[in-house]
Write a protein that holds these residues in place. Structure first.
Motif, PDB file in Angstrom:
ATOM      1  N   PRO A  25      36.744  52.593  87.640  1.00  0.00           N
ATOM      2  CA  PRO A  25      37.672  53.189  88.602  1.00  0.00           C
ATOM      3  C   PRO A  25      38.280  52.115  89.502  1.00  0.00           C
ATOM      4  N   PHE A  26      39.586  52.209  89.738  1.00  0.00           N
ATOM      5  CA  PHE A  26      40.268  51.216  90.567  1.00  0.00           C
ATOM      6  C   PHE A  26      41.233  51.890  91.538  1.00  0.00           C
ATOM      7  N   SER A  27      42.362  52.348  91.037  1.00  0.00           N
ATOM      8  CA  SER A  27      43.384  52.945  91.912  1.00  0.00           C
ATOM      9  C   SER A  27      42.862  54.172  92.645  1.00  0.00           C
TER      10      SER A  27
ATOM     11  N   MET B 108      36.915  42.461  89.917  1.00  0.00           N
ATOM     12  CA  MET B 108      36.861  41.591  88.742  1.00  0.00           C
ATOM     13  C   MET B 108      35.434  41.473  88.216  1.00  0.00           C
ATOM     14  N   ARG B 109      34.467  41.408  89.112  1.00  0.00           N
ATOM     15  CA  ARG B 109      33.071  41.361  88.690  1.00  0.00           C
ATOM     16  C   ARG B 109      32.702  42.629  87.908  1.00  0.00           C
ATOM     17  N   LEU B 110      33.163  43.777  88.369  1.00  0.00           N
ATOM     18  CA  LEU B 110      32.881  45.029  87.687  1.00  0.00           C
ATOM     19  C   LEU B 110      33.482  45.044  86.282  1.00  0.00           C
ATOM     20  N   VAL B 111      34.703  44.536  86.148  1.00  0.00           N
ATOM     21  CA  VAL B 111      35.329  44.468  84.825  1.00  0.00           C
ATOM     22  C   VAL B 111      34.557  43.513  83.926  1.00  0.00           C
TER      23      VAL B 111
ATOM     24  N   LEU C 128      42.427  31.625  89.944  1.00  0.00           N
ATOM     25  CA  LEU C 128      42.416  30.663  88.846  1.00  0.00           C
ATOM     26  C   LEU C 128      41.304  30.988  87.857  1.00  0.00           C
ATOM     27  N   ARG C 129      40.132  31.320  88.364  1.00  0.00           N
ATOM     28  CA  ARG C 129      39.034  31.668  87.473  1.00  0.00           C
ATOM     29  C   ARG C 129      39.377  32.910  86.653  1.00  0.00           C
ATOM     30  N   ALA C 130      40.004  33.883  87.291  1.00  0.00           N
ATOM     31  CA  ALA C 130      40.392  35.102  86.579  1.00  0.00           C
ATOM     32  C   ALA C 130      41.390  34.794  85.468  1.00  0.00           C
TER      33      ALA C 130
ATOM     34  N   GLN D 150      41.910  45.362  81.657  1.00  0.00           N
ATOM     35  CA  GLN D 150      43.013  44.428  81.865  1.00  0.00           C
ATOM     36  C   GLN D 150      43.864  44.840  83.060  1.00  0.00           C
ATOM     37  N   GLN D 151      44.120  46.137  83.188  1.00  0.00           N
ATOM     38  CA  GLN D 151      44.900  46.617  84.328  1.00  0.00           C
ATOM     39  C   GLN D 151      44.159  46.396  85.642  1.00  0.00           C
ATOM     40  N   VAL D 152      42.857  46.596  85.607  1.00  0.00           N
ATOM     41  CA  VAL D 152      42.069  46.383  86.824  1.00  0.00           C
ATOM     42  C   VAL D 152      42.077  44.905  87.204  1.00  0.00           C
ATOM     43  N   TYR D 153      41.972  44.025  86.211  1.00  0.00           N
ATOM     44  CA  TYR D 153      42.026  42.584  86.492  1.00  0.00           C
ATOM     45  C   TYR D 153      43.354  42.221  87.140  1.00  0.00           C
ATOM     46  N   GLU D 154      44.431  42.754  86.605  1.00  0.00           N
ATOM     47  CA  GLU D 154      45.743  42.475  87.175  1.00  0.00           C
ATOM     48  C   GLU D 154      45.842  43.053  88.589  1.00  0.00           C
TER      49      GLU D 154
END
Length: 314
Positions: free
Chosen positions: A150-152, A140-143, A219-221, A169-173
């Protein structure tokens, strides 16, 4: 017959020497272990996370919003922290002219992934859960800084050296899902499985606080997405938090790290050592903390305050 007997004796002697050599072989380097227990990996990763938060990320944010001013601002000194002030991407991506936030974040993520894999192999789900929660934090910090990252495909080492970039958005989720999975792992940890104690330099092994911390991060996210037209998603995730039932970190339940800071050279809190020492030679040469902080430093000289803790602001 003598030839056969001699041949057998030679063969037996060779076998004996081989067994002896294996039995007496003590050439093992204790400083280069093949494997490290998760309880030794965890504190290192947690301290790295907090040092990144209170170091590079804190400095970048402080320059952006004007909490810090440059000692050399003026018509003849306009280049210092210019990348940060103009939101230059380089300020967030490499060490020389900027802050190694990208590099340090993914290095720390690899550490947490290693903890997750090692703990999963031995069924130590408390460690698996903590590792997943902290991975969610870093993604989340990176986003927040870079959006698409890169995530998956990330954290696979040499198996995949060109991971694809995914929508922020996908990475946040995905990060929120990681944190949710981490909560489930912690709550599923069996009584006989290994659990952190002193190696947990944030909550000292209090797994209930880890779950609250995880909910607080989620919650913050969700709050950060409150103006993005995602009411349905936010409400569904809030319902999951409510159903889980542990709530959030409250009064007196701060996420703070103190691995044993001391008033000794090389053992000081790195944030204090870099920014809040009142001696001029200890201040970074081009950074001036705000007047409020300088006043606080001047009036507070006790050992307890000097050994202040880094914190993860949730």
């Amino acid at each position: 017959m003598k030839k056969i007997l001699s041949f057998l004796l030679i063969a037996l002697a060779g076998t004996a020497f081989t067994a002896c050599d294996s039995f007496l072989d003590t050439n093992v380097n204790p400083n280069a272990p093949v494997d490290v227990p998760v309880e030794q990996k965890l504190p290192n990763a947690l301290v790295k996370t907090v040092n990144l938060e209170t170091g590079a990320l804190n400095q970048l944010g402080a320059v952006w919003v004007g909490y810090w001013a440059k000692a050399t601002d003026g018509p003849v000194n306009t280049s210092l922290f210019r990348l940060e002030e103009t939101y230059g991407v380089e300020a967030m991506s490499f060490d020389r002219d900027g802050r190694p936030i990208w590099e340090d974040s993914y290095t720390t993520l690899v550490n947490y992934k290693d903890i997750e894999n090692s703990a999963a192999a031995t069924g130590d789900l408390a460690y698996v859960g903590i590792a997943k929660i902290m991975q969610g934090w870093h993604f989340m910090r990176l986003v927040d800084l870079y959006n698409n990252v890169p995530f998956s495909d990330a954290l696979q080492g040499s198996t995949n050296v060109t991971p694809k970039y995914e929508d922020g958005q996908q990475v946040y989720e995905g990060a929120i899902n990681l944190i949710t999975a981490g909560i489930q792992d912690i709550k599923a940890a069996t009584a006989l499985s290994k659990k952190p104690v002193t190696d947990d330099v944030i909550f000292k092994g209090n797994l209930a606080l880890w779950v609250k911390f995880a909910n607080t991060i989620k919650l913050r996210a969700l709050l950060r997405q409150s103006e993005a037209g995602r009411e349905s998603y936010i409400n569904s995730e809030l319902a999951k938090i409510e159903q889980e039932g542990s709530g959030f970190l409250g009064a007196g339940e701060s996420a703070m790290v103190n691995p044993g800071y001391q008033i000794t050279a090389g053992m000081q809190n790195p944030f204090w050592d870099a920014t809040t020492e009142t001696r001029p030679e200890r201040l970074p040469p081009v950074i001036i903390p705000c007047a409020l902080r300088l006043t606080w430093c001047s009036s507070t000289k006790s050992a307890t305050t000097r050994v202040c803790r880094n914190s993860i602001a949730a």
